[in-house]
Design an enzyme around this catalytic site. Structure first.
Site, mmCIF file in Angstrom:
data_model
loop_
_atom_site.group_PDB
_atom_site.id
_atom_site.type_symbol
_atom_site.label_atom_id
_atom_site.label_comp_id
_atom_site.label_asym_id
_atom_site.label_seq_id
_atom_site.Cartn_x
_atom_site.Cartn_y
_atom_site.Cartn_z
ATOM 1 N N ASP A 80 0.856 -1.161 0.000
ATOM 2 C CA ASP A 80 0.000 0.000 0.000
ATOM 3 C C ASP A 80 0.909 1.234 0.000
ATOM 4 O O ASP A 80 2.143 1.131 0.079
ATOM 5 C CB ASP A 80 -0.956 -0.041 1.213
ATOM 6 C CG ASP A 80 -2.198 0.800 0.978
ATOM 7 O OD1 ASP A 80 -3.218 0.554 1.634
ATOM 8 O OD2 ASP A 80 -2.141 1.705 0.108
HETATM 9 C C1 GLC Z 1 -4.344 4.240 -0.176
HETATM 10 C C2 GLC Z 1 -5.241 3.099 0.238
HETATM 11 C C3 GLC Z 1 -5.356 2.006 -0.786
HETATM 12 C C4 GLC Z 1 -5.247 2.595 -2.179
HETATM 13 C C5 GLC Z 1 -3.849 3.145 -2.331
HETATM 14 C C6 GLC Z 1 -3.649 3.804 -3.696
HETATM 15 O O1 GLC Z 1 -3.557 4.652 0.898
HETATM 16 O O2 GLC Z 1 -4.954 2.470 1.470
HETATM 17 O O3 GLC Z 1 -6.617 1.352 -0.567
HETATM 18 O O4 GLC Z 1 -5.481 1.578 -3.149
HETATM 19 O O5 GLC Z 1 -3.523 4.096 -1.320
HETATM 20 O O6 GLC Z 1 -4.446 4.927 -3.815
#
Ligand code: GLC
Length: 721
Positions: free
Chosen positions: A284
């Site tokens: 993430d």
């Molecule tokens: C965010 C979220 C995740 C998302 C990623 C990209 O922090 O936790 O669900 O897909 O970043 O945007």
């Protein structure tokens, strides 16, 4: 009364059918050719994911990503879309980098891309698996037409935590319902051919158990037994993998003391070794570097090594792989084989997506125009949104009559922005044709002084989603005071809720004449609310998450254990109870009213191996059929979600008082009856026994069938291994 008996084999049969074996990642020979030419830096570059400058979903943003792409330091981008913009970036990768490896473009297409559907918690309240799959298929078609090949969805996080802002993004509290939804979304996104120009790669997130943060605070510590993790939190992730998802995203939280971004037990033992997952694992946003703050890595270089050695293949936004992984390989702390394996998975997926055949296949501006926000997509969005709405209370005031004077009040009544909710993708407010107020004005004269009032209240959408936990789950007092004032004036009030979490509606449920839970219903949500309020659509949604009486009851969910002192004697002191509220929630999991009524017959059991005075017994690989006849006893057509719950009365570990094991959505005309049949087999009864093996145990069971988890129609049966 017209009786039309047709037997429906309910979805419970899914529980007894062999599970799909997941999708295998084909090895493309062109990938092997590329790998032979690539330097270590270029292989690492394929493991790097940066955000474009288009939109930012995390705390930092890199500049100069085009230079990284030219130099082969970055092979993947998120938040970059439109056919034109992605074509320009792709051109730089293909024509200006040494090997011309195409970029993989990812984005958060969570509940629609341009045509926005209800938030996922709302979608799950439809219990309409086919419609949910269709919403993902439409989202994929619109996203792929805008230059994207990858969505960070489905979000498979089970949650019983209403304080947590991201409960809005998931499918509620139940692993059975959540698993069916997760698999449906993967099918909708990926279709049968990843290389086609109207499908995208799914990404199972957030692995794992991100939905159980202590105190409901986002990113907070998660700690639970392996048994509870496997029985109640892992099933939707596994269902998504079994459905063929070929990427997984690690979660921000730690689990049992180890951050998920370096949790070998999760990523290697369970995901790859047990489940046979062959795709790639992405972090993430800055998840690797956050392990320094977790206190699990001394620095970002160590964090990167811990992460890649535990199973992570791609680094979203930490730049740890880009900055330090080569050095870690040279020091022998990370094997080059590990880098090769990660790079190979990513390149094979780029091949599977057709990017090696034609890097520009997703970059057609005309197709983008033709496939986006089409009348068909909007029509489906409107009908689906209406299906997600849950009628929590109705004293008969609903449906309203078209033409009767109605006042429409409340801070969210005329908001188009809030209809879209959080994680709205590329959805734009200017694409929303009507607010709730606009839509109601189209069907009836609006008069502020009318005796009947539609009061649209709840939470601004920004109070839900990521980094949006609340320590209260009440509607702001300034909104509730409007309701109180209206009731003091003797007016009849229909409360329409727009919110992204279970709320404490203890006051509203007493004061309102009706309550319609509308969630954030999406682009066409204003019209969908009007369709339900004025009876063009008979509400059929059912809660996929329990609504407590107050925060003090949390966590509260339908698969609770009985305890040694269940509260069964009203005046007893020494039983598991509260002094100030009942144990039961305000609205149970599975609850939802209709403008008609449904009657359930007693349950009949058939097909067992023997019957005695203590009931039916079935054995071994056999099955048992449980049947009910459901009758629409009202004067209009309606859809009912017939739910089947099981209780295992005695086990080698204690068992929940109810577990959802099947359901069937049926639509009945006035007076019509239909028999619904559920199949029960040993898989239906299986659980993680005391020795942590998965399977059934012999013994006595109860089965409950009805329109909510607190239904009472029940029967008993035995199972013998
Ligand atoms: C965010 C979220 C995740 C998302 C990623 C990209 O922090 O936790 O669900 O897909 O970043 O945007």
């Amino acid at each position: 009364m017209k009786k039309l008996l047709t037997v429906i084999l309910a979805l419970a049969a899914v529980a007894c059918a062999p599970k799909p074996a997941g999708k295998f990642l084909q090895s493309d020979p062109r990938v092997e050719e590329l790998m032979k030419q690539m330097t270590l830096e270029e292989k690492i570059g394929q493991m790097v994911l940066f955000t474009s400058d288009w939109s930012v979903t995390g705390p930092t943003m890199r500049q100069g990503y085009l230079d990284d792409i030219r130099a082969g330091r970055c092979g993947n981008l998120l938040n970059a879309y439109t056919a034109d913009f992605t074509r320009e970036v792709q051109r730089v990768a293909v024509e200006e980098s040494r090997l011309g490896i195409p970029i993989l473009f990812g984005y958060d297409v969570i509940h629609g891309f341009r045509t926005i559907f209800p938030i996922n918690l709302g979608m799950s309240a439809s219990w309409d698996i086919q419609a949910i799959e269709k919403s993902a298929q439409i989202a994929a078609e619109e996203a792929a037409a805008a230059g994207l090949q990858w969505t960070y969805s489905p979000m498979c996080d089970i949650s019983v935590e209403p304080r947590w802002g991201r409960i809005s993004e998931g499918s509620g509290e139940d692993p059975y319902l959540g698993s069916l939804i997760a698999a449906a979304m993967v099918r909708g996104y990926q279709g049968d051919d990843l290389s086609s120009d109207n499908t995208v790669l799914a990404c199972v997130k957030h692995f794992a158990a991100y939905g159980a943060p202590q105190a409901g605070r986002d990113y907070n510590t998660v700690d639970m037994s392996e048994r509870w993790l496997r029985e109640f939190y892992l099933p939707p992730y596994k269902a998504a993998v079994d459905a063929g998802a070929l990427s997984v995203m690690a979660s921000f939280n730690e689990l049992d003391g180890v951050p998920a971004h370096a949790n070998k037990h999760l990523m290697q033992d369970i995901l790859r070794d047990e489940w046979g997952f062959e795709g790639f694992i992405v972090t993430d946003y800055t998840g690797i570097n956050e392990m320094v703050m977790h206190g699990y890595a001394a620095n970002e270089a160590d964090a990167g090594a811990l992460s890649v050695n535990a199973g992570v293949d791609m680094d979203m936004m930490s730049a740890s792989f880009m900055n330090y992984l080569k050095e870690k390989v040279e020091k022998g702390e990370v094997s080059e084989k590990t880098v090769d394996a990660a790079c190979r998975r990513i390149l094979n997926l780029k091949a599977a997506l057709g990017l090696l055949d034609d890097p520009y296949k997703y970059c057609d501006p005309q197709r983008e125009k033709d496939r986006t926000l089409t009348p068909e997509n909007k029509a489906f969005a409107r009908s689906f949104a209406a299906e997600t709405m849950v009628l929590l209370k109705n004293n008969g005031i609903l449906p309203l009559a078209k033409g009767e004077k109605v006042a429409v009040l409340g801070p969210l009544a005329d908001s188009k922005d809030d209809l879209l909710g959080s994680w709205r993708g590329a959805g734009e407010v200017q694409s929303v044709p009507a607010s709730v107020l606009d839509a109601i004005k189209e069907v009836t004269p609006v008069s502020a002084g009318a005796n009947k009032v539609v009061l649209v209240i709840g939470e601004p959408w920004s109070w839900t989603g990521e980094a949006a936990s609340r320590s209260s789950i009440r509607i702001p007092e300034d909104q509730v005071s409007i309701l109180k004032q209206l009731k003091k004036q003797g007016r009849k009030v229909v409360v329409v809720l727009m919110n992204g979490r279970p709320l404490d509606l203890s006051e509203e449920s007493e004061l309102a004449d009706a309550i319609l839970e509308a969630w954030y219903p999406g682009t066409m949500g204003g019209y969908a609310v009007a369709d339900v309020l004025f009876g063009d659509v008979n509400p059929c949604g059912k809660l996929s998450v329990t609504f407590p009486r107050n925060l003090g009851q949390v966590p509260i969910y339908h698969y609770a254990k009985n305890t040694g002192r269940p509260y069964i004697h009203p005046d007893a002191k020494y039983e598991s109870r509260y002094l100030d509220v009942p144990n039961e929630p305000l609205y149970a999991f599975g609850h939802g009213l209709s403008y008609t009524t449904f009657e359930y017959s007693d349950i009949t059991l058939e097909g067992g191996d023997s019957r005695s005075e203590s009931g039916m017994t079935f054995r071994g690989e056999g099955t048992l059929k449980a049947k009910v006849t459901v009758t629409n006893t009202g004067d209009r057509e309606g859809t009912e979600v017939v739910q089947m719950y099981i209780r295992d009365l005695v086990g080698s570990v204690t068992r929940p008082v109810r577990q959802l094991k099947g359901f069937e959505r049926i639509t009945l005309g006035p007076g019509e009856s239909r028999e619904v049949e559920f199949t029960i087999c040993k898989e239906t009864l299986s659980f993680y026994r005391q020795d942590m093996t998965w399977g059934p145990e012999s013994g006595d069971f109860n089965i409950f069938i009805g329109g909510a988890s607190d239904c009472t129609k029940n029967a008993s049966f035995k199972y013998e291994i």
